[in-house]
Scaffold this motif. Structure first.
Motif, PDB file in Angstrom:
ATOM      1  N   CYS A   2       0.846  -1.082  -0.062  1.00  0.00           N
ATOM      2  CA  CYS A   2      -0.186   0.152   0.127  1.00  0.00           C
ATOM      3  C   CYS A   2       0.871   1.163  -0.083  1.00  0.00           C
ATOM      4  O   CYS A   2       0.552   2.325  -0.713  1.00  0.00           O
ATOM      5  CB  CYS A   2      -1.060  -0.079   1.265  1.00  0.00           C
ATOM      6  SG  CYS A   2      -1.983   1.518   1.230  1.00  0.00           S
ATOM      7  N   LEU A   6       0.868   4.081  -2.641  1.00  0.00           N
ATOM      8  CA  LEU A   6       0.522   5.757  -2.427  1.00  0.00           C
ATOM      9  C   LEU A   6       1.661   6.971  -2.539  1.00  0.00           C
ATOM     10  O   LEU A   6       1.372   7.793  -3.094  1.00  0.00           O
ATOM     11  CB  LEU A   6       0.201   5.714  -0.945  1.00  0.00           C
ATOM     12  CG  LEU A   6      -1.157   4.966  -0.327  1.00  0.00           C
ATOM     13  CD1 LEU A   6      -1.431   5.096   1.008  1.00  0.00           C
ATOM     14  CD2 LEU A   6      -2.433   5.664  -1.098  1.00  0.00           C
ATOM     15  N   ASP A  13       0.015   8.793   3.676  1.00  0.00           N
ATOM     16  CA  ASP A  13      -0.561   7.715   4.303  1.00  0.00           C
ATOM     17  C   ASP A  13      -1.252   7.880   5.493  1.00  0.00           C
ATOM     18  O   ASP A  13      -0.665   7.658   6.633  1.00  0.00           O
ATOM     19  CB  ASP A  13       0.569   6.712   4.239  1.00  0.00           C
ATOM     20  CG  ASP A  13       0.110   5.436   4.589  1.00  0.00           C
ATOM     21  OD1 ASP A  13      -0.909   4.994   4.855  1.00  0.00           O
ATOM     22  OD2 ASP A  13       0.935   4.364   4.741  1.00  0.00           O
ATOM     23  N   TYR A  17      -7.015   1.148   5.007  1.00  0.00           N
ATOM     24  CA  TYR A  17      -7.179   0.348   3.498  1.00  0.00           C
ATOM     25  C   TYR A  17      -7.246  -1.052   3.510  1.00  0.00           C
ATOM     26  O   TYR A  17      -7.203  -1.576   4.765  1.00  0.00           O
ATOM     27  CB  TYR A  17      -5.793   0.892   2.823  1.00  0.00           C
ATOM     28  CG  TYR A  17      -4.738   0.199   3.529  1.00  0.00           C
ATOM     29  CD1 TYR A  17      -4.180  -0.909   3.024  1.00  0.00           C
ATOM     30  CD2 TYR A  17      -3.830   0.813   4.267  1.00  0.00           C
ATOM     31  CE1 TYR A  17      -3.017  -1.639   3.556  1.00  0.00           C
ATOM     32  CE2 TYR A  17      -2.814   0.301   4.798  1.00  0.00           C
ATOM     33  CZ  TYR A  17      -2.267  -0.932   4.383  1.00  0.00           C
ATOM     34  OH  TYR A  17      -1.276  -1.480   5.139  1.00  0.00           O
ATOM     35  N   TYR A  61      -8.515   2.346  -0.804  1.00  0.00           N
ATOM     36  CA  TYR A  61      -7.795   3.358   0.181  1.00  0.00           C
ATOM     37  C   TYR A  61      -8.560   4.316   0.724  1.00  0.00           C
ATOM     38  O   TYR A  61      -9.440   4.768  -0.244  1.00  0.00           O
ATOM     39  CB  TYR A  61      -6.394   3.800  -0.378  1.00  0.00           C
ATOM     40  CG  TYR A  61      -5.613   4.805   0.529  1.00  0.00           C
ATOM     41  CD1 TYR A  61      -5.017   4.444   1.769  1.00  0.00           C
ATOM     42  CD2 TYR A  61      -5.932   6.051   0.192  1.00  0.00           C
ATOM     43  CE1 TYR A  61      -4.624   5.240   2.566  1.00  0.00           C
ATOM     44  CE2 TYR A  61      -5.220   7.044   1.081  1.00  0.00           C
ATOM     45  CZ  TYR A  61      -4.791   6.707   2.231  1.00  0.00           C
ATOM     46  OH  TYR A  61      -4.090   7.638   3.048  1.00  0.00           O
ATOM     47  N   ASP A  62      -8.762   4.663   1.799  1.00  0.00           N
ATOM     48  CA  ASP A  62      -9.466   5.992   2.324  1.00  0.00           C
ATOM     49  C   ASP A  62     -10.905   5.519   2.225  1.00  0.00           C
ATOM     50  O   ASP A  62     -11.431   5.854   1.411  1.00  0.00           O
ATOM     51  CB  ASP A  62      -8.918   7.094   1.883  1.00  0.00           C
ATOM     52  CG  ASP A  62      -9.756   8.434   2.331  1.00  0.00           C
ATOM     53  OD1 ASP A  62     -10.868   8.230   3.194  1.00  0.00           O
ATOM     54  OD2 ASP A  62      -9.569   9.511   1.884  1.00  0.00           O
TER      55      ASP A  62
END
Length: 108
Positions: A2, A6, A13, A17, A61-62
């Motif tokens: 990850c 990113l 970050d 996720y 992610y997010d």
């Protein structure tokens, strides 16, 4: 993994996720991050996931903004010792917070 994805997009970050092995958000076949610090997000390694050449899976992610990154396995190699992940191909450009002034973000 990850973190390197990113970094390739200059994302910060700071969010949870999951790796969605069936390309569906919040599925049962996902490995989610652990919000408890710097420990590995899942107690599994890539060789245990059952990847094969051509396989696609996603990084979600997010969970508020729902960024989805598609990952395609282009090659599988056996390595000895530590291996450094790297991006071999990218396309386009995106901003994590397009409506924010970068100077304001740095002050927070």
């Amino acid at each position: 993994m990850c973190q390197i994805i990113l970094e390739s997009f200059d994302f910060i970050d700071e969010h949870l996720y999951e790796f969605c092995m069936d390309n569906r958000m919040y599925s049962e076949y996902a490995y989610q991050s652990d919000s408890k610090g710097d420990e590995p997000s899942a107690d599994i390694t890539l060789d245990e996931v059952g990847l094969c050449k051509g396989r696609k899976f996603a990084l979600h992610y997010d969970f508020g903004d729902d960024w989805m990154f598609t990952i395609t396995v282009s090659k599988i190699s056996e390595v000895q010792g530590d291996f450094k992940l790297r991006i071999i191909k990218s396309k386009g450009c995106i901003q994590q917070y397009p409506d924010w002034d970068e100077d304001e973000f740095d002050e927070e």
